[in-house]
Design a protein around this motif. Sequence first.
Motif, short mmCIF file in Angstrom:
data_model
loop_
_atom_site.label_atom_id
_atom_site.label_comp_id
_atom_site.label_asym_id
_atom_site.label_seq_id
_atom_site.Cartn_x
_atom_site.Cartn_y
_atom_site.Cartn_z
N ALA A 666 0.49 -0.77 -0.13
CA ALA A 666 0.30 -0.17 0.05
C ALA A 666 0.92 1.60 0.19
CB ALA A 666 -0.09 0.36 1.40
N ALA A 667 1.97 1.11 1.08
CA ALA A 667 2.92 2.45 0.76
C ALA A 667 3.91 2.82 -0.02
CB ALA A 667 3.92 2.32 2.05
N ILE A 668 4.08 1.86 -1.39
CA ILE A 668 4.50 1.76 -2.28
C ILE A 668 3.60 2.48 -3.36
CG2 ILE A 668 5.88 0.68 -3.84
CD1 ILE A 668 7.55 -0.73 -2.15
N TYR A 669 2.70 1.65 -3.61
CA TYR A 669 1.52 2.31 -4.58
C TYR A 669 1.28 3.38 -4.47
CZ TYR A 669 -3.00 0.99 -7.03
OH TYR A 669 -4.14 0.74 -7.65
N ASP A 670 0.83 3.63 -3.25
CA ASP A 670 0.47 5.02 -3.17
C ASP A 670 0.93 6.16 -3.19
OD1 ASP A 670 -1.62 4.67 -0.80
OD2 ASP A 670 -0.18 5.71 0.55
N ALA A 671 2.91 5.81 -3.72
CA ALA A 671 3.74 6.73 -3.92
C ALA A 671 3.56 6.66 -5.24
CB ALA A 671 5.32 6.11 -3.78
N LEU A 672 4.00 5.34 -6.43
CA LEU A 672 3.78 4.97 -7.35
C LEU A 672 2.89 6.42 -8.33
CD1 LEU A 672 5.04 4.39 -9.89
CD2 LEU A 672 3.38 1.89 -9.86
N ARG A 673 1.32 5.71 -7.80
CA ARG A 673 0.81 6.14 -8.83
C ARG A 673 -0.12 7.55 -8.43
NH1 ARG A 673 -5.61 4.02 -6.58
NH2 ARG A 673 -5.03 4.03 -4.17
N LEU A 674 0.16 8.13 -7.41
CA LEU A 674 0.75 9.46 -7.35
C LEU A 674 1.73 10.13 -8.25
CD1 LEU A 674 -0.82 11.68 -5.48
CD2 LEU A 674 1.71 11.95 -3.97
N VAL A 675 3.15 9.50 -7.49
CA VAL A 675 3.95 10.44 -8.31
C VAL A 675 3.79 10.89 -9.25
CG1 VAL A 675 6.55 10.89 -7.41
CG2 VAL A 675 4.93 10.25 -5.90
#
Length: 678
Positions: A666-675
């Motif tokens: 979830a943490a990494i997905y948060d980052a990828l899809r936002l950034v």
Amino acid sequence: MSSDPLLQPYRLKNLNLKNRLIITSHEPAYPEDGMPKERYRAYHVERARAGVAMTMTAGSASVARDSPPVFNNILAWKDEVVGWMKQLTDEVHEHDCAVMIQLTHLGRRTRWDKADWLPVVSSSQEREASHKAFPKLAEDWDIARIIEDYADAAERMKEAGLDGIELQAYGHLMDQFWSPLTNDLDGPYGGSLENRLRFTFDTLKAIRARVGDEFIVGIRYTGDEELTGGLTKEDGLEISRRLRDSGMVDFLNVIRGHIDTDAGLTDVIPVQGMRSAPHLDFAGEVRAATNFPTFHAAKIQDVATARHAIASGKLDMVGMTRAHMADPHIVAKIMRGEEDRIRPCVGANYCLDRIYQGGMALCLHNPATGRELEQPQIVPKAGERRRVVIVGAGPAGVEAARVAAERGHEVIVHEAAPHAGGQIRLAAQSPRRAEMIQIIQWRLSECERLGVTFRYNSFADAETVEADNPDVVIVATGGLPHTDVLDAGNELVISAWDILAGDAQPGQNVLIYDDAGDYAGLQAAEKIAETGAKVEIVTRDRSFASEVMAMSLTPFIRALQKRDVTFTVTWKLDAARRDGNALTAVLGTDYGGVTRERNVTQIVVNHGTRPLDDLYFDLRAGSSNLGEVDYEALVAGQPQSVRHNEDGRYQLFRIGDAVAARNTHAAIYDALRLVKDI
Ligand SMILES: Cc1cc2nc3c(=O)[nH]c(=O)nc-3n(C[C@H](O)[C@H](O)[C@H](O)COP(=O)(O)O)c2cc1C
Ligand code: SF4
């Protein structure tokens, strides 16, 4: 031409395979209505494009109605599968990648309360420990019907243009017939080895009658069940020779072990902390004994081991299946001389464990896998270079840094600790989970290549961040353990993190109240039990470690059972009080009416984290969006354009556990899809 053994072509019957790397059959649970539609296709095409020689689709594609999928498999018994498979095959072929499919009848390895509610059928009436359905004993008409079903499905795949098929014979109906443990039939299909193999050879004959001699037909089978009374290695070698000598099979895809229990399955497909390539030598023995095309996969995660498998002549084709989930571009990177840039599979097994819980396979640290239609495996450049300041170098922060840098932005990361890693660093303290640190290391080396600035020992406050003059600020500060959950005595307990970080020494008689059900509780239990201490894990749930799924749990259960750790379910910790030099833990239950007490020397509470969010709230007033995220845009893959504050100097976002306690994916997905859209 390259001299790399892995890049040598291989001729399998009439098929040219351009190198020695394959993706073995694995069902990622992406079908829609039992069909491999767009998501499925995109997943395989991405890997084909990046150079793998062959991809084996499906995983347990069902040949018959009475073999209902247990985790959303392809329904190969439906005629409509031909169109979908043809589209997939054509697109994969455009990249000079071969494509096959695994076909099966699950036999007793499924349930009767799925799909059409037909009885489960097998060569035995004994149920499988994992799926728990009591099967009906196959009658002659069942056998005849299922043989036809296999032939029909094989014909459909030939019509769809696939390069071949593979039959599954480990834990499924085919080898349920083979094994003395699961064949209660009399002749002609039970009794001697010849009789027990008859179903397979009758099926192969029926398939050949439909698809001819040219079409490739292989078999993935167990060559040694490693079960008392089951198929031995000698049986396996004999079966291997008989398969070869039948003239109806074109390759052997070798497995060792059994999959009727979680523990057995985990030994066949090892997870993190377990040995690398444990069955490679065995597969090599099968190849030596048969001198026949031999494939194999089982925790061959790194290119060096794969190369050894080919160079040493143990295998003809080597499977790197989860490795390709973690990084679809393995072959492309080998060919470009960028082997050290491969995103490593860390054996977390989030991918495989999820499908058994009804979810689609997702890679713990590659959130674009399975989401190829929405998330990029290769992040595109942004139109405009911006300055992105990230606070926190845990998994969310370093992924945000990597993706922002790939976009071409200037990236500064502040980290309060002297090193990156956050919770992953803590998790990787246990030898069993040491591979986890590669999630951070891979990102750090990508960030280094991309020129990201890391400021360690930098406890950034709002002023520090604003001094960087950012266009975008991303708060990825994570969380801290929350143990304040008792009615009384909160000050007497410590957190699982205290144990893992070494801030607290293990006690001698320890109660762990695991209300989060994640790895931290188990890791703390193992660390404490290793000192010889008595450990009891208590949870209010109906099962323990509810967030750690079946295969990932296996090594922990093995270790904890050896240390006599006990598991107490359906009880919760209400209070703690001092009792001389010791402590009393007061247990209650959600079911009501009873309490119990335990006298212990230490109480550990694992109850997740609470966000470290002060900085985020301090920065809000200076931001243009006041921290707001437009979820519609986020999910649709559009840039964030919320503006509430005309004086705002930067966009502000927070990601990962700084928002709420979740997991690494979830943490990494948060980052990828936002950034990716910044
Ligand atoms: C999500 C997932 C689903 C799988 N499903 C199947 C399956 O249906 N049939 C099969 O033979 N193997 C299946 N496998 C096992 C893989 O083919 C392979 O043997 C295993 O992942 C070990 O190889 P690796 O260490 O290279 O990943 C599955 C693996 C994964 C990760
Ligand atoms: S979830 Fe873990 S095991 Fe599965 S592909 Fe990703 S890194 Fe590998």
